[in-house]
Each structure stands twice: as C-alpha cells, then as structure tokens.
Write a protein that holds these residues in place. Structure first.
Motif, PDB file in Angstrom:
ATOM      1  N   SER A   2       0.676  -0.876   0.000  1.00  0.00           N
ATOM      2  CA  SER A   2       0.000   0.000   0.000  1.00  0.00           C
ATOM      3  C   SER A   2       0.770   0.997   0.000  1.00  0.00           C
ATOM      4  N   ASN A   3       1.021   1.793  -1.038  1.00  0.00           N
ATOM      5  CA  ASN A   3       2.118   2.564  -1.552  1.00  0.00           C
ATOM      6  C   ASN A   3       3.100   2.763  -0.496  1.00  0.00           C
ATOM      7  N   ASN A  33      -8.672 -14.956   2.426  1.00  0.00           N
ATOM      8  CA  ASN A  33      -9.796 -14.088   2.754  1.00  0.00           C
ATOM      9  C   ASN A  33      -9.531 -12.714   2.193  1.00  0.00           C
ATOM     10  N   ILE A  34     -10.598 -11.970   1.950  1.00  0.00           N
ATOM     11  CA  ILE A  34     -10.400 -10.614   1.455  1.00  0.00           C
ATOM     12  C   ILE A  34     -10.236  -9.709   2.659  1.00  0.00           C
ATOM     13  N   PHE A  35     -10.217  -8.385   2.469  1.00  0.00           N
ATOM     14  CA  PHE A  35      -9.737  -7.461   3.482  1.00  0.00           C
ATOM     15  C   PHE A  35     -10.830  -7.154   4.502  1.00  0.00           C
ATOM     16  N   PRO A 271      -0.216  -6.829   3.361  1.00  0.00           N
ATOM     17  CA  PRO A 271      -1.668  -6.712   3.512  1.00  0.00           C
ATOM     18  C   PRO A 271      -2.121  -5.280   3.243  1.00  0.00           C
ATOM     19  N   LEU A 272      -3.367  -5.127   2.837  1.00  0.00           N
ATOM     20  CA  LEU A 272      -3.947  -3.793   2.687  1.00  0.00           C
ATOM     21  C   LEU A 272      -4.764  -3.397   3.904  1.00  0.00           C
ATOM     22  N   ILE A 278      -1.977 -11.497   3.131  1.00  0.00           N
ATOM     23  CA  ILE A 278      -0.810 -10.973   2.427  1.00  0.00           C
ATOM     24  C   ILE A 278      -1.097 -11.071   0.934  1.00  0.00           C
ATOM     25  N   CYS A 279      -1.228  -9.941   0.292  1.00  0.00           N
ATOM     26  CA  CYS A 279      -1.478  -9.901  -1.152  1.00  0.00           C
ATOM     27  C   CYS A 279      -0.236  -9.394  -1.886  1.00  0.00           C
ATOM     28  N   ARG A 280      -0.220  -9.588  -3.169  1.00  0.00           N
ATOM     29  CA  ARG A 280       0.938  -9.244  -3.975  1.00  0.00           C
ATOM     30  C   ARG A 280       0.632  -8.054  -4.887  1.00  0.00           C
ATOM     31  N   ILE A 281       1.465  -7.042  -4.809  1.00  0.00           N
ATOM     32  CA  ILE A 281       1.424  -5.919  -5.748  1.00  0.00           C
ATOM     33  C   ILE A 281       2.574  -6.099  -6.716  1.00  0.00           C
TER      34      ILE A 281
END
Length: 288
Positions: A2-3, A33-35, A271-272, A278-281
C-alpha cells in the motif's frame, strides 16, 4: 506498497519492458480471505504517539514522472484488482498516487505528496478505501503539520465515525513512500523509519527495513540481481503482547528491488488491512 507498503506501501515504481516475463520466488501462502479487517494505512498496526529520534532518508535518486500499470493478486494467485501508479511533479513537490479498482467494485486510492530536496519529506497523505472488499468505507488525510482527519462508515450497520486532531510527527514519517525511500538506501544497508497507522485512531510506529538477501529474477530472456527487503514493525514487548491478544499482530512484509545501475521496484507482498491476507502488488504489461 500500500504505496504503502501502505502502505502501505506505497509506491513509486520504474516500469521495465515486457514485465510479464518477470519471475520471482513464491511467498504467498496465507488463507485467501479478502480485506475484512479495520482500515489501516499501508502495512501495519499500533501504538506510540510520541516520536522517537529520527533522521530522514537522503535522496540518491530523484523521482520523476511515472505511469506504471499494476496488478493486485490474492494469496491464491488470482488477480483481484487492476491498478495504476501515477506520479507527477507539481511545483516543487512530487505527487504519487496508487489506485486499485477491484473486480467487486471496491476502490483503494492512496495519494502522497512529498519533497526531495536532499532528503525525502512527506507533505500530505490521503487514503480512500471504499466497497465490499473492506469492512468499512474510510477516508483519511494527514498533513506535514500533523493535522489529520478520519471518516469511517461501517458496512455492517451503517454507523459513521469522524476523528480529527494533531500528532507530533518526526521528520522520517513515510506513509505511502516506503518503496521510494528503500530504493534510495545504499546497497546492503537497512534503516528504521516511522509510519502513522489508523485503526481508526492514529498511532505512530517504527518500521524496520532490512535487506534480507540477494536473489536473481528472470526478466524477458535475461536475469537481474534483486535485493529482497523485509519490513518489520517495531513494537515494544507490552505492545506486542497486547497486539497478539487482540489478534492484531502485524505480519512482516516483503519487497523486491532491482539494483542494476538504477533501482527499480518489482514486487511487494503485504496486507492492505490490519487483519487482511498478504497480497501481492506487482507490475504488469499490456497484452495484444
């Protein structure tokens, strides 16, 4: 990131040609799971309202105009949002915006304005989280003076909250700028900076940026050296115990930076939201 790594991370990036051919080590193995957690700025959690001794990060590579194309992947690898990184110079300041549009209509919109005269200095920060991907709709703004405003609206019962006030900010607060400043660290060197996280009450925390190891990645038909950075929130022992009891112990986050001649962002795993996966950008490229 998240920037940004917020953010977290933020996250100013330099685009490479044919980035769909980039291959990096797999690190995502979290329940998909989503946020669902409380809104949070960039990566982390909790407490400290008084700044500790701090030194801003020196500018080694001046940032410029950027339009990067991003993808956000869930822990199972599926693309859940497409995004843009837009960075332009406005007067004597740089404005960097990371925007994700989710398939379910949700929006994650993070903007940071900063100066880069000898050292990086955050001037203004704004985060908007909206839609079913998040537990609450949230709008956050923060100024260099420490003035902040937070508005939230719960999806569950429609309850709205508003907070405003002022924090005493150190000179190395880098909401939305973690990737920017880590690109400017000398090779092999780590650093500790500050972030303000909102839950929704703002808390000032330390973030340790550690060069974990060197890795090779494939880009097109060639390979490049990268530095794998580990981002660790620094909590005192009592805060760590409290965070664990509340189920809000922040996970470590990761980023990969190429370091051939000019540093460039490749990927971040973070994470956001405070209890989100834990998501990937990562960078993406047009397809024909």
């Amino acid at each position: 990131m998240s920037n940004g790594f917020g953010a977290t991370l933020p996250v100013p990036m330099v685009c490479e040609a044919d980035m769909n051919e980039t291959r990096l080590p797999e690190r995502i193995n979290v329940n998909p799971n989503i946020f669902g957690g409380k809104p949070i700025v960039i990566v982390l959690v909790m407490l400290f309202l008084r700044p500790l001794g701090a030194a801003p990060i020196s500018v080694r590579y001046v940032e410029g105009t950027i339009h990067g194309f991003l993808a956000l992947r869930a822990p199972n690898g599926s693309v859940i949002a497409s995004g843009d990184l837009l960075q332009v110079k406005k007067g004597g300041e740089m404005q960097s915006r990371m925007l994700f549009r989710f398939k379910d209509g949700s929006i994650y919109d993070e903007t940071v304005t900063y100066t880069q005269e000898r050292v990086f200095t955050m001037q203004n920060y704004r985060l908007v989280q909206h839609g079913p991907a998040f537990a609450d709709d949230t709008e956050i703004s923060m100024e260099r003076s420490g003035r902040y405003r937070v508005k939230t609206k719960a999806h569950k019962d429609g309850k709205e909250k508003a907070l405003d006030g002022r924090l005493d900010l150190p000179s190395d607060v880098y909401n939305g700028m973690v990737i920017t400043v880590v690109k400017n660290l000398p090779k092999g060197r780590g650093e500790t900076v500050h972030l303000v996280v909102f839950e929704p009450t703002p808390r000032l925390i330390q973030l340790q940026m550690i060069p974990a190891n060197e890795e090779k990645v494939k880009i097109g038909e060639g390979t490049k050296n990268t530095t794998h950075y580990l981002f660790k929130p620094q909590l005192g022992i009592w805060l760590k115990i409290l965070a664990k009891l509340l189920g809000k112990l922040p996970p470590d986050s990761h980023a990969w930076i190429t370091n051939d001649q000019v540093p460039a962002f490749l990927r971040a795993d973070e994470p956001l939201s405070i209890s989100g996966p834990i998501c990937r950008i990562e960078l993406t490229a047009p397809r024909w």
